[in-house]
Design a protein around this motif. Structure first.
Motif, mmCIF file in Angstrom:
data_model
loop_
_atom_site.group_PDB
_atom_site.id
_atom_site.type_symbol
_atom_site.label_atom_id
_atom_site.label_comp_id
_atom_site.label_asym_id
_atom_site.label_seq_id
_atom_site.Cartn_x
_atom_site.Cartn_y
_atom_site.Cartn_z
ATOM 1 N N ARG A 52 26.353 4.315 6.094
ATOM 2 C CA ARG A 52 26.485 4.400 5.211
ATOM 3 C C ARG A 52 26.138 2.869 4.535
ATOM 4 N N ILE A 53 25.308 2.016 5.264
ATOM 5 C CA ILE A 53 24.460 1.136 4.342
ATOM 6 C C ILE A 53 23.265 1.599 4.640
ATOM 7 N N SER A 54 22.280 1.087 3.469
ATOM 8 C CA SER A 54 20.543 0.958 3.590
ATOM 9 C C SER A 54 20.375 -0.720 2.970
ATOM 10 N N TYR A 55 19.762 -1.112 4.439
ATOM 11 C CA TYR A 55 19.284 -2.430 4.359
ATOM 12 C C TYR A 55 17.927 -2.479 4.353
ATOM 13 N N LEU A 56 17.619 -3.665 3.408
ATOM 14 C CA LEU A 56 16.250 -4.199 3.087
ATOM 15 C C LEU A 56 16.534 -5.564 3.841
ATOM 16 N N SER A 57 15.790 -5.261 4.587
ATOM 17 C CA SER A 57 15.350 -6.667 5.659
ATOM 18 C C SER A 57 13.891 -7.657 5.846
ATOM 19 N N GLN A 58 14.138 -8.453 5.879
ATOM 20 C CA GLN A 58 13.346 -9.871 5.700
ATOM 21 C C GLN A 58 12.020 -9.116 5.395
ATOM 22 N N ALA A 59 11.441 -8.695 6.855
ATOM 23 C CA ALA A 59 10.682 -7.786 7.061
ATOM 24 C C ALA A 59 10.241 -6.910 6.107
ATOM 25 N N THR A 60 8.519 -6.364 6.025
ATOM 26 C CA THR A 60 9.033 -5.260 4.547
ATOM 27 C C THR A 60 7.662 -4.125 6.408
ATOM 28 N N HIS A 61 8.704 -3.246 6.744
ATOM 29 C CA HIS A 61 8.001 -2.029 7.483
ATOM 30 C C HIS A 61 7.913 -1.393 6.758
ATOM 31 N N LEU A 62 6.244 -1.326 6.176
ATOM 32 C CA LEU A 62 5.900 0.783 5.935
ATOM 33 C C LEU A 62 5.147 1.059 6.946
ATOM 34 N N PHE A 63 4.646 2.699 6.940
ATOM 35 C CA PHE A 63 4.144 3.210 8.026
ATOM 36 C C PHE A 63 2.728 3.243 7.463
ATOM 37 N N LEU A 105 16.928 5.299 -2.396
ATOM 38 C CA LEU A 105 16.253 5.979 -2.565
ATOM 39 C C LEU A 105 17.151 6.262 -1.474
ATOM 40 N N SER A 106 18.475 5.395 -0.873
ATOM 41 C CA SER A 106 18.910 6.047 0.085
ATOM 42 C C SER A 106 20.705 6.816 -0.893
ATOM 43 N N PRO A 107 20.655 7.363 0.441
ATOM 44 C CA PRO A 107 22.174 7.871 -0.470
ATOM 45 C C PRO A 107 23.081 7.135 -0.131
ATOM 46 N N ALA A 108 23.388 6.579 1.064
ATOM 47 C CA ALA A 108 23.986 5.373 0.469
ATOM 48 C C ALA A 108 25.252 4.529 0.118
ATOM 49 N N PRO A 109 26.204 4.310 0.468
ATOM 50 C CA PRO A 109 26.546 3.959 -0.413
ATOM 51 C C PRO A 109 27.157 2.785 -0.817
ATOM 52 N N ILE A 110 26.644 1.662 0.122
ATOM 53 C CA ILE A 110 26.016 0.227 0.425
ATOM 54 C C ILE A 110 25.582 -0.395 0.347
ATOM 55 N N LEU A 111 24.533 -1.258 -0.450
ATOM 56 C CA LEU A 111 22.650 -1.319 -0.045
ATOM 57 C C LEU A 111 22.936 -3.023 0.281
ATOM 58 N N ILE A 112 22.697 -3.103 1.155
ATOM 59 C CA ILE A 112 22.198 -4.632 1.752
ATOM 60 C C ILE A 112 20.492 -5.257 1.228
ATOM 61 N N LEU A 113 20.466 -6.696 0.813
ATOM 62 C CA LEU A 113 18.985 -6.663 0.339
ATOM 63 C C LEU A 113 18.860 -8.134 1.127
ATOM 64 N N ASP A 114 18.315 -8.273 1.552
ATOM 65 C CA ASP A 114 17.997 -9.337 2.338
ATOM 66 C C ASP A 114 16.830 -9.863 2.074
ATOM 67 N N GLU A 115 16.968 -11.235 1.062
ATOM 68 C CA GLU A 115 15.654 -11.649 0.537
ATOM 69 C C GLU A 115 15.118 -10.726 -0.166
ATOM 70 N N PRO A 116 15.542 -10.175 -1.076
ATOM 71 C CA PRO A 116 14.605 -8.840 -1.981
ATOM 72 C C PRO A 116 13.347 -9.070 -2.900
ATOM 73 N N CYS A 117 13.388 -10.817 -3.072
ATOM 74 C CA CYS A 117 12.142 -11.085 -3.469
ATOM 75 C C CYS A 117 11.556 -11.736 -2.978
ATOM 76 N N ALA A 118 11.471 -12.123 -1.884
ATOM 77 C CA ALA A 118 10.266 -12.664 -0.829
ATOM 78 C C ALA A 118 8.903 -12.198 -0.379
ATOM 79 N N GLY A 119 8.128 -12.677 -0.901
ATOM 80 C CA GLY A 119 6.332 -11.983 -1.124
ATOM 81 C C GLY A 119 6.250 -11.880 -3.034
ATOM 82 N N LEU A 120 7.114 -11.856 -3.803
ATOM 83 C CA LEU A 120 6.937 -10.621 -5.471
ATOM 84 C C LEU A 120 6.197 -12.558 -6.200
ATOM 85 N N ASP A 121 5.423 -12.300 -6.585
ATOM 86 C CA ASP A 121 5.210 -13.642 -7.497
ATOM 87 C C ASP A 121 6.394 -14.014 -8.964
#
Length: 197
Positions: free
Chosen positions: A97-108, A174-190
């Motif tokens: 139900r919750i999609s989360y963007l953490s402070q750390a960027t995790h890509l594979f 993209l997540s279909p979860a109805p709740i999004l939590i964005l923790d420091e979404p602008c970290a690392g952006l110019d």
């Protein structure tokens, strides 16, 4: 409303979030004393709203996110998702139900397409491009020789830090979860990109 002023359970919409007297104390460790991160916090976040928590580092913003996701447990208080106390929800059901963007960027180490589809495995390319547009990354990906099929190095090191952060944001959106939590979404952006966000 009941005589004690509490709202009846059924009155809270299904995707609303509410905390009551939420308290989190981190125990002493490494010669550091115990630290109270949250002290009897009450929040009411209505369904369909945008809600921002602002404060300096250490103010408890990430702690609230961790508690909402059951990555940590409160010392006192409760959190409700709709009419349900999340203590009664299995962690897997809660996280669907919750999609989360953490402070750390995790890509594979995989393609951009497959990294994005971790947010929604059923997403077609049109939706992938929509998410990339929302994260202001379409021009960057179009400019790559293999586009969505571009292979990312370990931890996404094919991209700059800001680009990797925006790709992780697109995946979260993209997540279909109805709740999004964005923790420091602008970290690392110019600065220019942060202002546009």
């Amino acid at each position: 409303m009941s005589q004690d002023g509490a709202r009846p359970e059924a009155s809270l919409p299904v995707n609303a979030v509410e905390t009551s007297a939420l308290t989190k104390i981190y125990p002493a460790r490494n010669r550091q004393p115990a630290r109270k991160a949250l002290d009897a916090v009450n929040l009411a976040i209505p369904r369909g709203s945008f809600f921002g928590l602002l404060g300096p580092n250490g103010a408890g913003k990430s702690t609230i996110a961790a508690l909402l996701l059951k990555l940590a447990a409160p010392n006192a208080g409760r959190i409700r998702l709709g009419p349900t106390d999340i203590a009664a929800l299995p962690a897997e059901a809660l996280r669907s139900r919750i999609s989360y963007l953490s402070q750390a960027t995790h890509l594979f180490a995989d393609t951009i397409r497959n990294n994005l589809r971790l947010g929604d495995p059923s997403a077609d390319d049109a939706r992938l491009w929509e998410a990339l547009a929302a994260a202001q990354l379409t021009e960057t990906i179009h400019a790559l020789p293999d586009g969505l099929n571009t292979w990312l190095g370990e931890s996404g090191n094919t991209l700059s830090g800001g680009q990797a952060r925006r790709l992780a944001l697109a995946r979260t959106l993209l997540s279909p979860a109805p709740i999004l939590i964005l923790d420091e979404p602008c970290a690392g952006l110019d600065t220019a990109t942060e202002i546009e966000f």
